[in-house]
Design a protein around this motif. Structure first.
Motif, short mmCIF file in Angstrom:
data_model
loop_
_atom_site.label_atom_id
_atom_site.label_comp_id
_atom_site.label_asym_id
_atom_site.label_seq_id
_atom_site.Cartn_x
_atom_site.Cartn_y
_atom_site.Cartn_z
N ASP A 14 -58.48 30.07 31.62
CA ASP A 14 -59.80 29.53 31.28
C ASP A 14 -60.63 30.42 30.37
OD1 ASP A 14 -59.36 27.27 32.77
OD2 ASP A 14 -60.34 28.05 34.55
N ASN A 15 -60.64 31.71 30.60
CA ASN A 15 -61.53 32.59 29.86
C ASN A 15 -60.84 33.31 28.70
OD1 ASN A 15 -60.02 34.16 31.75
ND2 ASN A 15 -61.51 35.83 31.56
N VAL A 16 -59.63 32.87 28.34
CA VAL A 16 -58.86 33.53 27.29
C VAL A 16 -58.72 32.60 26.09
CG1 VAL A 16 -56.64 34.56 26.68
CG2 VAL A 16 -57.60 34.94 28.95
N TYR A 17 -58.98 33.14 24.92
CA TYR A 17 -58.84 32.39 23.67
C TYR A 17 -57.86 33.13 22.77
CZ TYR A 17 -62.96 30.03 25.35
OH TYR A 17 -63.84 29.31 26.12
N TYR A 18 -57.05 32.38 22.10
CA TYR A 18 -56.05 32.95 21.22
C TYR A 18 -56.09 32.26 19.86
CZ TYR A 18 -51.53 33.88 19.13
OH TYR A 18 -50.55 34.21 18.25
N PHE A 19 -56.15 33.07 18.81
CA PHE A 19 -56.15 32.55 17.45
C PHE A 19 -54.99 33.17 16.69
CE2 PHE A 19 -60.79 32.65 18.53
CZ PHE A 19 -60.89 31.29 18.79
N ASN A 20 -54.09 32.34 16.24
CA ASN A 20 -52.92 32.81 15.51
C ASN A 20 -53.17 32.68 14.01
OD1 ASN A 20 -50.47 33.49 14.46
ND2 ASN A 20 -49.31 31.95 15.57
N LEU A 21 -53.40 33.81 13.37
CA LEU A 21 -53.62 33.83 11.92
C LEU A 21 -52.48 34.55 11.21
CD1 LEU A 21 -57.42 34.73 11.95
CD2 LEU A 21 -56.38 32.47 11.83
N GLN A 22 -51.39 34.82 11.93
CA GLN A 22 -50.28 35.63 11.40
C GLN A 22 -49.79 35.17 10.03
OE1 GLN A 22 -47.00 35.78 14.11
NE2 GLN A 22 -47.79 37.59 15.13
N ARG A 23 -49.47 33.92 9.90
CA ARG A 23 -48.85 33.41 8.67
C ARG A 23 -49.81 32.53 7.88
NH1 ARG A 23 -43.16 34.22 8.69
NH2 ARG A 23 -42.41 34.87 10.73
N SER A 24 -51.10 32.82 8.00
CA SER A 24 -52.08 31.93 7.39
C SER A 24 -52.58 32.37 6.02
CB SER A 24 -53.27 31.77 8.35
OG SER A 24 -53.85 33.02 8.61
N PHE A 25 -52.15 33.53 5.55
CA PHE A 25 -52.65 34.04 4.27
C PHE A 25 -51.48 34.23 3.30
CE2 PHE A 25 -56.99 36.09 5.14
CZ PHE A 25 -57.29 35.15 6.12
N GLU A 26 -51.69 33.78 2.07
CA GLU A 26 -50.65 33.95 1.05
C GLU A 26 -50.60 35.41 0.59
OE1 GLU A 26 -54.42 32.28 -0.70
OE2 GLU A 26 -53.10 31.59 0.87
N ALA A 27 -49.50 35.79 -0.01
CA ALA A 27 -49.24 37.17 -0.41
C ALA A 27 -50.32 37.72 -1.34
CB ALA A 27 -47.87 37.28 -1.06
N SER A 28 -50.94 36.87 -2.15
CA SER A 28 -51.95 37.34 -3.11
C SER A 28 -53.20 37.89 -2.44
CB SER A 28 -52.33 36.22 -4.07
OG SER A 28 -52.97 35.17 -3.35
N LEU A 29 -53.37 37.65 -1.14
CA LEU A 29 -54.55 38.13 -0.43
C LEU A 29 -54.33 39.50 0.24
CD1 LEU A 29 -55.78 34.76 1.12
CD2 LEU A 29 -56.66 35.97 -0.88
N PHE A 30 -53.16 40.10 0.01
CA PHE A 30 -52.85 41.40 0.58
C PHE A 30 -52.92 42.48 -0.49
CE2 PHE A 30 -51.07 38.54 3.66
CZ PHE A 30 -51.35 39.17 4.86
N LYS A 31 -53.48 43.62 -0.09
CA LYS A 31 -53.55 44.79 -0.97
C LYS A 31 -52.22 45.54 -0.97
CE LYS A 31 -55.67 49.01 -0.16
NZ LYS A 31 -56.77 49.83 0.27
N ASP A 32 -51.59 45.58 0.20
CA ASP A 32 -50.29 46.24 0.34
C ASP A 32 -49.51 45.50 1.43
OD1 ASP A 32 -51.30 47.19 2.83
OD2 ASP A 32 -51.98 49.05 1.93
N HIS A 33 -48.57 46.17 2.08
CA HIS A 33 -47.70 45.50 3.05
C HIS A 33 -48.42 44.97 4.28
CE1 HIS A 33 -44.22 46.51 0.74
NE2 HIS A 33 -44.53 47.80 0.77
N THR A 34 -49.55 45.57 4.63
CA THR A 34 -50.22 45.14 5.87
C THR A 34 -51.73 44.96 5.74
OG1 THR A 34 -50.37 47.43 6.61
CG2 THR A 34 -48.50 46.17 7.41
N HIS A 35 -52.32 45.40 4.65
CA HIS A 35 -53.77 45.35 4.53
C HIS A 35 -54.21 44.26 3.55
CE1 HIS A 35 -52.90 49.49 5.87
NE2 HIS A 35 -53.96 49.26 6.63
N LEU A 36 -55.26 43.57 3.93
CA LEU A 36 -55.83 42.54 3.06
C LEU A 36 -56.61 43.18 1.92
CD1 LEU A 36 -57.14 40.13 5.82
CD2 LEU A 36 -55.17 39.74 4.32
N ASN A 37 -56.66 42.49 0.79
CA ASN A 37 -57.55 42.92 -0.28
C ASN A 37 -58.96 42.40 0.02
OD1 ASN A 37 -57.67 40.21 -1.16
ND2 ASN A 37 -56.02 40.51 -2.65
N ILE A 38 -59.91 42.65 -0.85
CA ILE A 38 -61.31 42.28 -0.58
C ILE A 38 -61.47 40.77 -0.41
CG2 ILE A 38 -62.02 42.23 -3.00
CD1 ILE A 38 -64.15 43.55 -0.10
#
Length: 107
Positions: free
Chosen positions: A54-78
């Motif tokens: 009941d009190n737990v929420y889960y949001f899966n954003l793992q595969r929701s961003f295309e490669a162009s939104l990453f600065k490197d292998h794990t960090h997002l760009n601005i």
């Protein structure tokens, strides 16, 4: 052992009438594809268990961003960071039923 601590945290939040939010942050697909199938299976089984509480929420954003939104292998760009901030804000608003300003004040 991890389940014990996780269950303790969940029970504490429930006792204090707090919502517990888990977010799988965006990762490039090529990184996620390197994780062993057995590890991912165990992970998803635990996530399914948590999603039923009941009190737990889960949001899966793992595969929701295309490669162009990453600065490197794990960090997002601005641009990716701004997009992620906006998505998280909307998701928190949806479970909190409160305005962004009250979220920022810790209400």
């Amino acid at each position: 052992m991890i389940s014990f601590y996780l269950d303790s945290l969940i029970n504490y939040c429930k006792f204090k009438e707090l919502r517990l939010v888990f977010i799988d942050f965006p990762q490039p697909n090529k990184y996620l594809d390197l994780i062993s199938k057995d590890l991912m299976q165990s992970y998803w089984e635990e996530i399914e268990r948590l999603k039923g509480l009941d009190n737990v929420y889960y949001f899966n954003l793992q595969r929701s961003f295309e490669a162009s939104l990453f600065k490197d292998h794990t960090h997002l760009n601005i641009i990716g960071a701004k997009k992620l901030s906006s998505i998280i804000s909307l998701k928190l608003d949806s479970i909190c039923n409160c305005s962004r300003s009250s979220l920022l004040k810790g209400s």
